[in-house]
Design a protein around this motif. Structure first.
Motif, mmCIF file in Angstrom:
data_model
loop_
_atom_site.group_PDB
_atom_site.id
_atom_site.type_symbol
_atom_site.label_atom_id
_atom_site.label_comp_id
_atom_site.label_asym_id
_atom_site.label_seq_id
_atom_site.Cartn_x
_atom_site.Cartn_y
_atom_site.Cartn_z
ATOM 1 N N TYR A 25 -48.688 56.030 29.318
ATOM 2 C CA TYR A 25 -47.631 56.947 29.741
ATOM 3 C C TYR A 25 -48.033 57.630 31.050
ATOM 4 O O TYR A 25 -49.226 57.811 31.333
ATOM 5 N N ASN A 58 -43.735 54.345 31.877
ATOM 6 C CA ASN A 58 -43.267 55.214 30.790
ATOM 7 C C ASN A 58 -43.359 56.699 31.161
ATOM 8 O O ASN A 58 -43.999 57.497 30.482
ATOM 9 N N LYS A 60 -42.846 60.611 31.718
ATOM 10 C CA LYS A 60 -42.386 61.720 30.897
ATOM 11 C C LYS A 60 -42.510 63.006 31.711
ATOM 12 O O LYS A 60 -43.519 63.235 32.372
ATOM 13 N N PHE A 84 -48.623 62.002 23.661
ATOM 14 C CA PHE A 84 -48.688 60.728 24.365
ATOM 15 C C PHE A 84 -50.092 60.270 24.739
ATOM 16 O O PHE A 84 -50.259 59.126 25.192
ATOM 17 N N ASN A 89 -53.002 55.516 22.499
ATOM 18 C CA ASN A 89 -52.240 55.701 23.730
ATOM 19 C C ASN A 89 -53.064 56.397 24.810
ATOM 20 O O ASN A 89 -53.915 57.238 24.508
ATOM 21 N N CYS A 91 -52.908 58.131 29.007
ATOM 22 C CA CYS A 91 -52.027 58.781 29.979
ATOM 23 C C CYS A 91 -52.606 58.788 31.390
ATOM 24 O O CYS A 91 -53.814 58.896 31.586
#
Length: 291
Positions: A25, A58, A60, A84, A89, A91
């Motif tokens: 993300y 992705n 955000k 996230f 996952n 980031c």
């Protein structure tokens, strides 16, 4: 090179067994605003620009009340990081202006804490459900910073911003620098993008500035001062790129590296609702590397 190596290492890790289902993300943490963004709504990119614009995998939007103190609103950043950036996952982080204080504060103060692994499915408040298990800190690859206010701004020192906003007191240079240990990044690199398209309005800002924040802050320098582009006169020293100290020996904070020094004075402070100003180069960097 460090950014490419970091990305390659995490990509290789993602190929191993349980990591195969990992999702990456791109979190965007805005700065000072009128408190108009929809907190908990990770799709509200109104601070930045059109939501359909590419800005990393992705993407955000991490929205907080940009008039309030960092410590009061930081839970919203931690909610997003929990959502996230835990479990399998990972980031990438992009921040702007006071968003630099938000991610720096979260990492320094809470980056060594135990976090519940989350399922990346947020409710209306921006909080995700538990996925089972815990971990220490968050899975973050690196942080891009557009016009970082981690060192504060003299506009706050001299009351050039609305003094009724609690955030303004946090942006006083001495307060911002004492708020947390800026050297404690949990070994994550902060890549600083420093604009210098200032105007007469920003005359109280020392050295080069983007109309809101000076190079000492946007360049991640551990001391205030009037730092400039090479060859500029009447400055305390040159802001050097990379991790090098300024030309007069003022060190950068640990794990802070200047990726862009605005030698052409092309970038001001403001996203202007269109991914503009110094936010533009950071967006391009996220498109290239946040995959």
């Amino acid at each position: 090179m460090k950014k490419l190596l970091s990305t390659a290492i995490v990509a290789a890790t993602a190929l191993v067994g349980a990591e195969a289902s990992a999702t990456n993300y791109s979190l965007w943490i805005h700065g000072r605003n009128g408190g108009s963004t929809q907190r908990g709504n990770y799709a509200d990119f109104s601070y930045w620009g059109p939501s359909g614009t590419a800005a990393g995998i992705n993407k955000k939007a991490v929205n907080w009340n940009g008039t309030q103190k960092i410590s009061v609103e930081n839970f919203r950043v931690r909610d997003a990081l929990d959502c996230f950036c835990t479990g399998t996952n990972w980031c990438y982080i992009a921040s702007h202006s006071a968003g630099n204080l938000q991610i720096g504060y979260a990492l320094s103060m809470y980056g060594g804490s135990t976090r519940n692994k989350k399922n990346a499915v947020p409710n209306a408040s921006g909080v995700c459900g538990d996925a089972g298990g815990t971990q220490v800190g968050w899975n973050i690859k690196w942080v891009d910073v557009a016009s970082g206010a981690g060192g504060g701004s003299e506009l706050a020192n001299y009351g050039d911003w609305a003094t009724s906003e609690p955030l303004t007191s946090d942006l006083v240079t001495s307060t911002a620098r004492a708020m947390y240990n800026h050297n404690t990044t949990r070994s994550l690199w902060f890549y600083m993008f420093a604009g210098s398209r200032g105007t007469a309005y920003s005359g109280v800002l020392p050295g080069q500035d983007d109309e809101a924040v000076a190079y000492h802050s946007t360049g991640g320098v551990s001391a205030t001062g009037g730092f400039c582009n090479p060859g500029d006169w009447f400055c305390d020293g040159t802001l050097n790129t990379g991790t090098a100290a300024t030309s007069n020996g003022k060190a950068k904070w640990s794990y802070h590296s200047v990726s862009l020094r605005d030698d052409g004075e092309a970038y001001d402070h403001y996203a202007a609702g269109n991914w503009a100003g110094i936010v533009g180069p950071v967006r391009s960097d996220m498109v290239t590397y946040a995959k």
